[in-house]
Design a protein around this motif. Sequence first.
Motif, mmCIF file in Angstrom:
data_model
loop_
_atom_site.group_PDB
_atom_site.id
_atom_site.type_symbol
_atom_site.label_atom_id
_atom_site.label_comp_id
_atom_site.label_asym_id
_atom_site.label_seq_id
_atom_site.Cartn_x
_atom_site.Cartn_y
_atom_site.Cartn_z
ATOM 1 N N LEU A 28 -8.772 -40.523 39.908
ATOM 2 C CA LEU A 28 -9.596 -40.202 41.030
ATOM 3 C C LEU A 28 -10.616 -39.633 40.690
ATOM 4 N N PRO A 29 -11.793 -39.991 41.307
ATOM 5 C CA PRO A 29 -13.051 -39.265 40.887
ATOM 6 C C PRO A 29 -13.025 -37.876 41.194
ATOM 7 N N ASP A 30 -13.447 -36.959 40.408
ATOM 8 C CA ASP A 30 -13.430 -35.320 40.372
ATOM 9 C C ASP A 30 -14.811 -34.855 41.114
ATOM 10 N N THR A 31 -14.783 -35.270 42.252
ATOM 11 C CA THR A 31 -15.758 -34.620 43.125
ATOM 12 C C THR A 31 -15.318 -33.624 44.064
ATOM 13 N N PRO A 32 -16.264 -32.999 44.516
ATOM 14 C CA PRO A 32 -15.582 -31.808 45.684
ATOM 15 C C PRO A 32 -15.118 -32.472 46.815
ATOM 16 N N LEU A 33 -15.850 -33.944 47.342
ATOM 17 C CA LEU A 33 -15.436 -34.336 48.576
ATOM 18 C C LEU A 33 -14.140 -35.101 48.343
ATOM 19 N N VAL A 34 -13.862 -35.587 47.172
ATOM 20 C CA VAL A 34 -12.567 -36.230 47.098
ATOM 21 C C VAL A 34 -11.231 -35.331 46.846
ATOM 22 N N ARG A 35 -11.698 -34.139 46.162
ATOM 23 C CA ARG A 35 -10.762 -32.952 45.843
ATOM 24 C C ARG A 35 -10.068 -32.418 47.240
ATOM 25 N N GLU A 36 -11.254 -32.277 48.189
ATOM 26 C CA GLU A 36 -10.794 -31.643 49.532
ATOM 27 C C GLU A 36 -10.289 -32.705 50.424
ATOM 28 N N VAL A 37 -10.413 -33.986 50.273
ATOM 29 C CA VAL A 37 -9.776 -35.020 50.959
ATOM 30 C C VAL A 37 -8.292 -35.203 50.309
ATOM 31 N N ARG A 38 -8.303 -35.056 48.993
ATOM 32 C CA ARG A 38 -6.826 -35.285 48.663
ATOM 33 C C ARG A 38 -6.053 -34.179 49.065
ATOM 34 N N ALA A 39 -6.405 -32.853 48.932
ATOM 35 C CA ALA A 39 -5.774 -31.915 49.546
ATOM 36 C C ALA A 39 -5.240 -31.870 50.838
ATOM 37 N N PHE A 40 -6.072 -32.346 51.730
ATOM 38 C CA PHE A 40 -5.905 -32.530 53.099
ATOM 39 C C PHE A 40 -4.775 -33.932 53.112
ATOM 40 N N ALA A 41 -5.038 -34.799 52.478
ATOM 41 C CA ALA A 41 -3.883 -36.007 52.474
ATOM 42 C C ALA A 41 -2.557 -35.502 52.096
ATOM 43 N N GLN A 42 -2.444 -34.772 50.923
ATOM 44 C CA GLN A 42 -1.291 -34.289 50.092
ATOM 45 C C GLN A 42 -0.383 -33.095 51.236
ATOM 46 N N LYS A 43 -1.234 -32.537 51.979
ATOM 47 C CA LYS A 43 -0.773 -31.583 52.921
ATOM 48 C C LYS A 43 -0.156 -32.256 54.079
ATOM 49 N N GLU A 44 -0.864 -33.492 54.483
ATOM 50 C CA GLU A 44 -0.423 -33.917 56.021
ATOM 51 C C GLU A 44 0.688 -35.298 55.646
ATOM 52 N N LEU A 45 0.748 -35.916 54.574
ATOM 53 C CA LEU A 45 1.433 -36.932 54.367
ATOM 54 C C LEU A 45 2.867 -36.564 53.721
ATOM 55 N N ASP A 46 3.845 -37.163 53.859
ATOM 56 C CA ASP A 46 4.796 -37.403 53.001
ATOM 57 C C ASP A 46 4.667 -37.607 51.553
ATOM 58 N N GLU A 47 5.531 -37.279 50.677
ATOM 59 C CA GLU A 47 5.387 -37.406 49.465
ATOM 60 C C GLU A 47 5.332 -38.968 49.032
ATOM 61 N N GLN A 48 6.142 -39.852 49.633
ATOM 62 C CA GLN A 48 6.200 -41.268 49.491
ATOM 63 C C GLN A 48 4.740 -42.024 49.844
ATOM 64 N N THR A 49 4.517 -41.425 51.048
ATOM 65 C CA THR A 49 2.970 -42.016 51.290
ATOM 66 C C THR A 49 1.960 -41.529 50.495
ATOM 67 N N PHE A 50 1.892 -40.286 50.137
ATOM 68 C CA PHE A 50 0.774 -39.857 49.323
ATOM 69 C C PHE A 50 0.720 -40.636 47.910
ATOM 70 N N ASN A 51 2.025 -40.895 47.323
ATOM 71 C CA ASN A 51 1.772 -41.480 45.975
ATOM 72 C C ASN A 51 1.396 -42.955 46.120
ATOM 73 N N HIS A 52 1.986 -43.702 47.482
ATOM 74 C CA HIS A 52 1.565 -44.782 47.747
ATOM 75 C C HIS A 52 -0.109 -44.788 47.947
ATOM 76 N N SER A 53 -0.655 -43.927 48.235
ATOM 77 C CA SER A 53 -2.150 -43.848 48.452
ATOM 78 C C SER A 53 -2.770 -43.727 46.964
#
Length: 255
Positions: free
Chosen positions: A45-70
């Motif tokens: 994944l691109p190591d940008t501030p926006l991607v890092r923030e969105v990744r953290a949000f997605a990991q918090k809200e999604l279950d593990e299977q869906t986060f891994n799928h993403s």
Amino acid sequence: MSTEEWRLYGFAPVPRDPEVLFKDHPTASGPNPKQDLFVADDFPLPDTPLVREVRAFAQKELDEQTFNHSNRVFVYGTALVKTHFPEWKFNETPSAVETYALSCLLHDIGTAEKFLATTYMSFEFKGAIVARDLILSLGGPEPEADSVCDAIIRHQDIFVKGGNITVVGQILQLATILDNVGLRANLIHPRLIETTTAKFPRKGWSEHFAQVIEKELTLKPWCHTSTFEIPNWKAGVQSNFATDVRGNDVMRPFD
């Protein structure tokens, strides 16, 4: 609006129908398409501030299977384009890759527990709104937020044959359907699938996603997911889409 923004954020129009996109394609058509030997670590994944923030949000809200799928969808999509569509210059455009990464991380956010059963909207549409609002709240450019929103809204428009879709939207469709039902998995190298599922394990993704499909259909029989079903689908009728997902023989060894 400008053609420069088209290039930067993946808006360039390409045919929606993959049958048109791949017809007589020099590397993707025929019985033995090109398979570049990539591994998952080739596509971080691109190591940008926006991607890092969105990744953290997605990991918090999604279950593990869906986060891994993403995350798998990001890897498969970027690899497929690098091999078969170098003329798009997608991989050489950092803002377009970032836009695709955001789309991948958030494309199923509408299935999160917080959203799926708390809206009458189909999960793609609710998720697209959540994604656009999030990106703007984090200071992302509006054209980028719009590109992500558009791609998420359309990522399950599998049966639309006419017209165009954005580059980011097409890549997202190709990669999600590849991971979900194994369609066109022969366009990427088996080693990429092996390393990607090792890095982002499926953990029963096929059954997990099939149950999400069935849950949304039961909650909202009008939902966009019902486009995969028979006309006038009703609760109690076996879901065609869930059946196809459970029948993903390509990914079964990794589930």
